[in-house]
Design an enzyme around this catalytic site. Sequence first.
Site, short mmCIF file in Angstrom:
data_model
loop_
_atom_site.label_atom_id
_atom_site.label_comp_id
_atom_site.label_asym_id
_atom_site.label_seq_id
_atom_site.Cartn_x
_atom_site.Cartn_y
_atom_site.Cartn_z
N ASP A 12 45.99 27.12 37.84
CA ASP A 12 46.54 28.02 36.81
C ASP A 12 47.52 28.99 37.49
O ASP A 12 47.51 29.14 38.71
CB ASP A 12 45.41 28.80 36.12
CG ASP A 12 45.93 29.77 35.07
OD1 ASP A 12 46.75 29.36 34.22
OD2 ASP A 12 45.56 30.95 35.11
N SER A 13 48.30 29.69 36.68
CA SER A 13 49.20 30.71 37.22
C SER A 13 48.42 31.86 37.85
O SER A 13 48.99 32.67 38.55
CB SER A 13 50.06 31.27 36.09
OG SER A 13 49.23 31.92 35.15
N CYS A 75 46.37 25.49 32.49
CA CYS A 75 47.35 26.51 32.11
C CYS A 75 48.22 25.89 31.02
O CYS A 75 48.89 24.87 31.26
CB CYS A 75 48.20 26.85 33.34
SG CYS A 75 49.57 27.99 33.02
N GLU A 154 44.90 39.66 34.86
CA GLU A 154 45.13 39.52 36.31
C GLU A 154 44.70 40.78 37.06
O GLU A 154 44.26 40.72 38.19
CB GLU A 154 46.62 39.24 36.59
CG GLU A 154 47.05 37.81 36.29
CD GLU A 154 46.41 36.79 37.24
OE1 GLU A 154 46.50 36.97 38.46
OE2 GLU A 154 45.82 35.80 36.75
N CYS A 186 46.16 30.41 25.66
CA CYS A 186 46.42 30.72 27.07
C CYS A 186 45.05 30.83 27.72
O CYS A 186 44.15 31.47 27.15
CB CYS A 186 47.18 32.04 27.19
SG CYS A 186 47.23 32.72 28.86
N HIS A 188 43.91 32.45 30.08
CA HIS A 188 43.43 33.79 30.47
C HIS A 188 42.64 34.47 29.33
O HIS A 188 41.75 35.28 29.58
CB HIS A 188 44.62 34.70 30.80
CG HIS A 188 45.20 34.52 32.17
ND1 HIS A 188 45.91 33.42 32.53
CD2 HIS A 188 45.17 35.33 33.27
CE1 HIS A 188 46.32 33.54 33.80
NE2 HIS A 188 45.87 34.70 34.27
N1 DGL Z 1 46.82 30.87 31.82
C1 DGL Z 1 48.21 30.63 31.52
C2 DGL Z 1 48.31 29.82 30.22
O1 DGL Z 1 47.36 29.18 29.84
C3 DGL Z 1 48.93 31.93 31.58
C4 DGL Z 1 50.38 31.77 31.77
C5 DGL Z 1 51.09 32.92 32.42
O2 DGL Z 1 50.90 33.12 33.61
O3 DGL Z 1 51.89 33.56 31.72
O4 DGL Z 1 49.32 29.76 29.57
#
Ligand code: DGL
Length: 261
Positions: A12-13, A75, A154, A186, A188
């Site tokens: 993931d990011s 992600c 984050e 998302c 997160h």
């Molecule tokens: N967890 C990422 C997603 O599902 C977040 C993306 C981001 O870093 O903006 O889209």
Amino acid sequence: MNIKNSPIGFFDSGVGGLSVMKEAIAIMPNEDFIYFGDSQNAPYGTKELEEVRNLTLNVADFFMKKKVKAIVVACNTATSAAIELLRDKYKDTIIIGIEPALKPAVKLNRKGNIIIMATPMTLREKKFKSLMEKYKNDCSIVSLPCAGLVEFIEQGILEGKELENYLKEKLKPYLSEDIAAIVLGCTHYPFIKNALSKVVGHDVPLIDGGVGTSHELKRKLIEKACLTDSKEKGKIIIYNSTNDNKIIDFCYNLINAENSR
Ligand code: DGL
């Protein structure tokens, strides 16, 4: 080495993909998991498409060096930007992506708007557009880009006034109408379910794709005869592009926390 005993790579990011990986651990506890969070480059959702593609390909190369048997792009943003590129490049590896869980929200058949919260990139890309096409005549769907929300998570902010005010502001136009469901598009966002329920009311279903994606992974592993035959609890290793131990500890806490369920 027998491929059955190779690890599964989750990506993931940042820390969000752990909301998916914890579901996979729950249904496949004997697998070994490697998690890579690219917190150094988070958020992805407000970046240019090309940049997210390159970042995603770099992480996939990292997983190849670790000899993973499957990669889960946990992600939504990276999936919409790069899943086809990954499937083209790594034809022999199982590649699983994630998309907003709109179908289960539609199936609930509740009165009101279905609100899809996701990053600007996820909502802009063609993968999401074709998902919308499928359901747009069945119900009223609202796309709600949430730039800035990933940053709270984050930073470890999963509750509190500042976060609730952000959510109230975003959802304000819809709070006076019925909300059928909120789709957490998302990975997160499942970590802030409690704060979100406080804003929209505890009766509004909050739906994410973590369980569905994990079952798809399991199905693919079975289909390719890659499911581990180990009878012991698997190992979990977490990497983060920041190399910051505080973030890595936070990740282990998120796996064990109950707040995304
Ligand atoms: N967890 C990422 C997603 O599902 C977040 C993306 C981001 O870093 O903006 O889209």
